[in-house]
Design a protein around this motif. Structure first.
Motif, PDB file in Angstrom:
ATOM      1  N   PHE A   3       0.833  -1.203   0.000  1.00 33.79           N
ATOM      2  CA  PHE A   3       0.000   0.000   0.000  1.00 33.79           C
ATOM      3  C   PHE A   3       0.872   1.259   0.000  1.00 33.79           C
ATOM      4  CE2 PHE A   3      -3.056  -3.098   1.616  1.00 33.79           C
ATOM      5  CZ  PHE A   3      -4.175  -2.783   0.859  1.00 33.79           C
ATOM      6  N   ILE A   4       1.931   1.242   0.792  1.00 33.66           N
ATOM      7  CA  ILE A   4       2.843   2.394   0.857  1.00 33.66           C
ATOM      8  C   ILE A   4       3.496   2.621  -0.506  1.00 33.66           C
ATOM      9  CG2 ILE A   4       4.992   3.246   1.890  1.00 33.66           C
ATOM     10  CD1 ILE A   4       4.119   1.795   4.493  1.00 33.66           C
ATOM     11  N   ARG A   5       3.911   1.544  -1.162  1.00 38.00           N
ATOM     12  CA  ARG A   5       4.528   1.652  -2.488  1.00 38.00           C
ATOM     13  C   ARG A   5       3.542   2.256  -3.487  1.00 38.00           C
ATOM     14  NH1 ARG A   5       3.548  -1.440  -6.163  1.00 38.00           N
ATOM     15  NH2 ARG A   5       2.992  -3.251  -4.929  1.00 38.00           N
ATOM     16  N   LYS A   6       2.293   1.804  -3.447  1.00 40.06           N
ATOM     17  CA  LYS A   6       1.266   2.313  -4.369  1.00 40.06           C
ATOM     18  C   LYS A   6       1.005   3.803  -4.113  1.00 40.06           C
ATOM     19  CE  LYS A   6      -2.077   1.496  -7.388  1.00 40.06           C
ATOM     20  NZ  LYS A   6      -1.884   1.016  -8.733  1.00 40.06           N
ATOM     21  N   ILE A   7       0.934   4.203  -2.856  1.00 43.87           N
ATOM     22  CA  ILE A   7       0.691   5.618  -2.517  1.00 43.87           C
ATOM     23  C   ILE A   7       1.849   6.482  -2.984  1.00 43.87           C
ATOM     24  CG2 ILE A   7       0.515   7.258  -0.590  1.00 43.87           C
ATOM     25  CD1 ILE A   7      -1.213   5.135   0.846  1.00 43.87           C
ATOM     26  N   THR A   8       3.070   6.037  -2.758  1.00 45.81           N
ATOM     27  CA  THR A   8       4.223   6.834  -3.181  1.00 45.81           C
ATOM     28  C   THR A   8       4.312   6.912  -4.701  1.00 45.81           C
ATOM     29  OG1 THR A   8       5.638   4.892  -2.897  1.00 45.81           O
ATOM     30  CG2 THR A   8       5.596   6.509  -1.108  1.00 45.81           C
ATOM     31  N   GLU A   9       3.839   5.855  -5.392  1.00 47.72           N
ATOM     32  CA  GLU A   9       3.783   5.871  -6.862  1.00 47.72           C
ATOM     33  C   GLU A   9       2.807   6.924  -7.369  1.00 47.72           C
ATOM     34  OE1 GLU A   9       2.613   2.235  -8.895  1.00 47.72           O
ATOM     35  OE2 GLU A   9       4.237   1.191  -7.858  1.00 47.72           O
ATOM     36  N   LEU A  10       1.636   6.986  -6.710  1.00 46.85           N
ATOM     37  CA  LEU A  10       0.554   7.852  -7.177  1.00 46.85           C
ATOM     38  C   LEU A  10       0.612   9.271  -6.615  1.00 46.85           C
ATOM     39  CD1 LEU A  10      -2.367   5.285  -6.899  1.00 46.85           C
ATOM     40  CD2 LEU A  10      -1.324   6.139  -9.004  1.00 46.85           C
ATOM     41  N   MET A  11       1.438   9.497  -5.610  1.00 51.49           N
ATOM     42  CA  MET A  11       1.489  10.802  -4.959  1.00 51.49           C
ATOM     43  C   MET A  11       1.784  11.956  -5.922  1.00 51.49           C
ATOM     44  SD  MET A  11       3.319  11.906  -1.422  1.00 51.49           S
ATOM     45  CE  MET A  11       2.671  10.536  -0.510  1.00 51.49           C
ATOM     46  N   PRO A  12       2.713  11.825  -6.864  1.00 52.47           N
ATOM     47  CA  PRO A  12       2.954  12.943  -7.787  1.00 52.47           C
ATOM     48  C   PRO A  12       1.722  13.318  -8.617  1.00 52.47           C
ATOM     49  CG  PRO A  12       4.760  11.376  -7.897  1.00 52.47           C
ATOM     50  CD  PRO A  12       3.700  10.747  -7.042  1.00 52.47           C
ATOM     51  N   LYS A  13       0.860  12.355  -8.869  1.00 55.41           N
ATOM     52  CA  LYS A  13      -0.356  12.609  -9.657  1.00 55.41           C
ATOM     53  C   LYS A  13      -1.440  13.306  -8.830  1.00 55.41           C
ATOM     54  CE  LYS A  13      -3.860  10.120 -12.327  1.00 55.41           C
ATOM     55  NZ  LYS A  13      -4.331   8.792 -12.734  1.00 55.41           N
ATOM     56  N   TYR A  14      -1.661  12.845  -7.584  1.00 52.05           N
ATOM     57  CA  TYR A  14      -2.773  13.342  -6.773  1.00 52.05           C
ATOM     58  C   TYR A  14      -2.371  14.394  -5.738  1.00 52.05           C
ATOM     59  CZ  TYR A  14      -5.469   9.602  -8.841  1.00 52.05           C
ATOM     60  OH  TYR A  14      -6.107   8.778  -9.738  1.00 52.05           O
ATOM     61  N   ALA A  15      -1.136  14.362  -5.305  1.00 52.98           N
ATOM     62  CA  ALA A  15      -0.666  15.337  -4.311  1.00 52.98           C
ATOM     63  C   ALA A  15       0.739  15.777  -4.688  1.00 52.98           C
ATOM     64  CB  ALA A  15      -0.701  14.726  -2.911  1.00 52.98           C
ATOM     65  N   PRO A  16       0.868  16.527  -5.781  1.00 54.31           N
ATOM     66  CA  PRO A  16       2.210  16.899  -6.260  1.00 54.31           C
ATOM     67  C   PRO A  16       3.021  17.730  -5.264  1.00 54.31           C
ATOM     68  CG  PRO A  16       0.493  17.973  -7.558  1.00 54.31           C
ATOM     69  CD  PRO A  16      -0.178  17.031  -6.639  1.00 54.31           C
ATOM     70  N   ALA A  17       2.362  18.604  -4.531  1.00 55.77           N
ATOM     71  CA  ALA A  17       3.087  19.425  -3.553  1.00 55.77           C
ATOM     72  C   ALA A  17       3.659  18.540  -2.444  1.00 55.77           C
ATOM     73  CB  ALA A  17       2.165  20.470  -2.954  1.00 55.77           C
ATOM     74  N   ALA A  18       2.880  17.560  -2.009  1.00 49.28           N
ATOM     75  CA  ALA A  18       3.362  16.646  -0.975  1.00 49.28           C
ATOM     76  C   ALA A  18       4.498  15.781  -1.506  1.00 49.28           C
ATOM     77  CB  ALA A  18       2.213  15.767  -0.477  1.00 49.28           C
ATOM     78  N   ALA A  19       4.386  15.370  -2.759  1.00 45.09           N
ATOM     79  CA  ALA A  19       5.431  14.534  -3.359  1.00 45.09           C
ATOM     80  C   ALA A  19       6.763  15.296  -3.435  1.00 45.09           C
ATOM     81  CB  ALA A  19       5.006  14.068  -4.741  1.00 45.09           C
ATOM     82  N   LYS A  20       6.698  16.576  -3.766  1.00 42.66           N
ATOM     83  CA  LYS A  20       7.923  17.387  -3.855  1.00 42.66           C
ATOM     84  C   LYS A  20       8.529  17.634  -2.466  1.00 42.66           C
ATOM     85  CE  LYS A  20       6.655  19.813  -8.057  1.00 42.66           C
ATOM     86  NZ  LYS A  20       6.147  21.048  -8.623  1.00 42.66           N
ATOM     87  N   ALA A  21       7.668  17.785  -1.470  1.00 39.28           N
ATOM     88  CA  ALA A  21       8.135  18.114  -0.126  1.00 39.28           C
ATOM     89  C   ALA A  21       8.717  16.908   0.608  1.00 39.28           C
ATOM     90  CB  ALA A  21       7.002  18.704   0.692  1.00 39.28           C
ATOM     91  N   ARG A  22       8.305  15.743   0.200  1.00 39.14           N
ATOM     92  CA  ARG A  22       8.778  14.523   0.893  1.00 39.14           C
ATOM     93  C   ARG A  22      10.218  14.236   0.508  1.00 39.14           C
ATOM     94  NH1 ARG A  22       4.840  11.549   3.439  1.00 39.14           N
ATOM     95  NH2 ARG A  22       6.143   9.707   3.419  1.00 39.14           N
ATOM     96  N   THR A  23      10.979  13.851   1.486  1.00 40.34           N
ATOM     97  CA  THR A  23      12.394  13.555   1.221  1.00 40.34           C
ATOM     98  C   THR A  23      12.656  12.046   1.220  1.00 40.34           C
ATOM     99  OG1 THR A  23      12.858  13.737   3.576  1.00 40.34           O
ATOM    100  CG2 THR A  23      13.205  15.697   2.211  1.00 40.34           C
ATOM    101  N   ASP A  24      11.678  11.269   1.663  1.00 43.57           N
ATOM    102  CA  ASP A  24      11.921   9.824   1.760  1.00 43.57           C
ATOM    103  C   ASP A  24      11.563   9.064   0.481  1.00 43.57           C
ATOM    104  OD1 ASP A  24       9.214   9.991   1.878  1.00 43.57           O
ATOM    105  OD2 ASP A  24       8.980   8.981   3.810  1.00 43.57           O
ATOM    106  N   LEU A  25      11.268   9.778  -0.584  1.00 38.55           N
ATOM    107  CA  LEU A  25      10.971   9.098  -1.842  1.00 38.55           C
ATOM    108  C   LEU A  25      12.270   8.720  -2.452  1.00 38.55           C
ATOM    109  CD1 LEU A  25       8.104  11.302  -3.300  1.00 38.55           C
ATOM    110  CD2 LEU A  25       7.905   9.067  -2.252  1.00 38.55           C
TER     111      LEU A  25
END
Length: 178
Positions: free
Chosen positions: A156-178
């Motif tokens: 589930f975590i892998r799927k969320i991190t995969e889709l994060m740039p599509k649905y929450a781009p600001a959060a994806a950019k701010a996260r450092t653990d990707l």
């Protein structure tokens, strides 16, 4: 003396009953929010009650989560057992404030005001590994996605991190653990 005691009883009853209270802060959160957005969408039109009812039914067909449950309670969904849509459409046609409409609906069905939005997770700071699988599934559901074949939390975590740039781009950019 008897007349004086009658007045004093009337005065005591008037003081004990107190003023009629409106909605408290945060009460009927889903009702006030949904009807507020719906009323804003109607601002331009000068619709009558029947037109507003049709628009409300159309608007409720696209809802999910707590807003869909609200629509169910007022009878604006196809599977609803009650029909209180006119309790919303008629006052809206007269431009009655949304909080007053919700206050009236609360008297008819208290469940309407018990609905609360789930608190939103801040995806920029939350540690996905510390969330429950239920919460991870909820994130995917809010995005309209599912995780077919996911058996473990890490899936589930892998799927969320995969889709994060599509649905929450600001959060994806701010996260450092990707």
């Amino acid at each position: 003396m008897l007349r004086l005691s009658g007045w004093s009883v009337a005065l005591a009853l008037a003081l004990l009953s107190g003023p009629v209270e409106g909605l408290k802060e945060g009460e009927c959160e889903v009702c006030v929010s949904f009807l507020g957005k719906f009323y804003e969408s109607l601002k331009d039109s000068n619709a009558n009650s029947a037109d507003i009812e049709k628009e409300l039914l159309k608007s409720c067909s696209d809802t999910k989560g707590k807003e869909n449950r609200f629509c169910y309670y007022i009878g604006a969904t196809s599977d609803a057992a009650t029909k209180m849509v006119n309790e919303v459409s008629k006052p809206l046609s007269y431009h009655v404030p949304v909080d007053k409409i919700c206050e009236k609906l609360k008297k008819k069905d208290s469940q309407i005001c018990e609905l609360r939005y789930d608190k939103q997770l801040d995806l920029t700071t939350v540690d996905l590994k510390k969330l429950k699988v239920k919460d991870l599934k909820k994130i995917l559901d809010e995005w309209g996605e599912s995780c077919k074949g996911c058996a473990e939390k890490s899936d589930f975590i892998r799927k969320i991190t995969e889709l994060m740039p599509k649905y929450a781009p600001a959060a994806a950019k701010a996260r450092t653990d990707l």
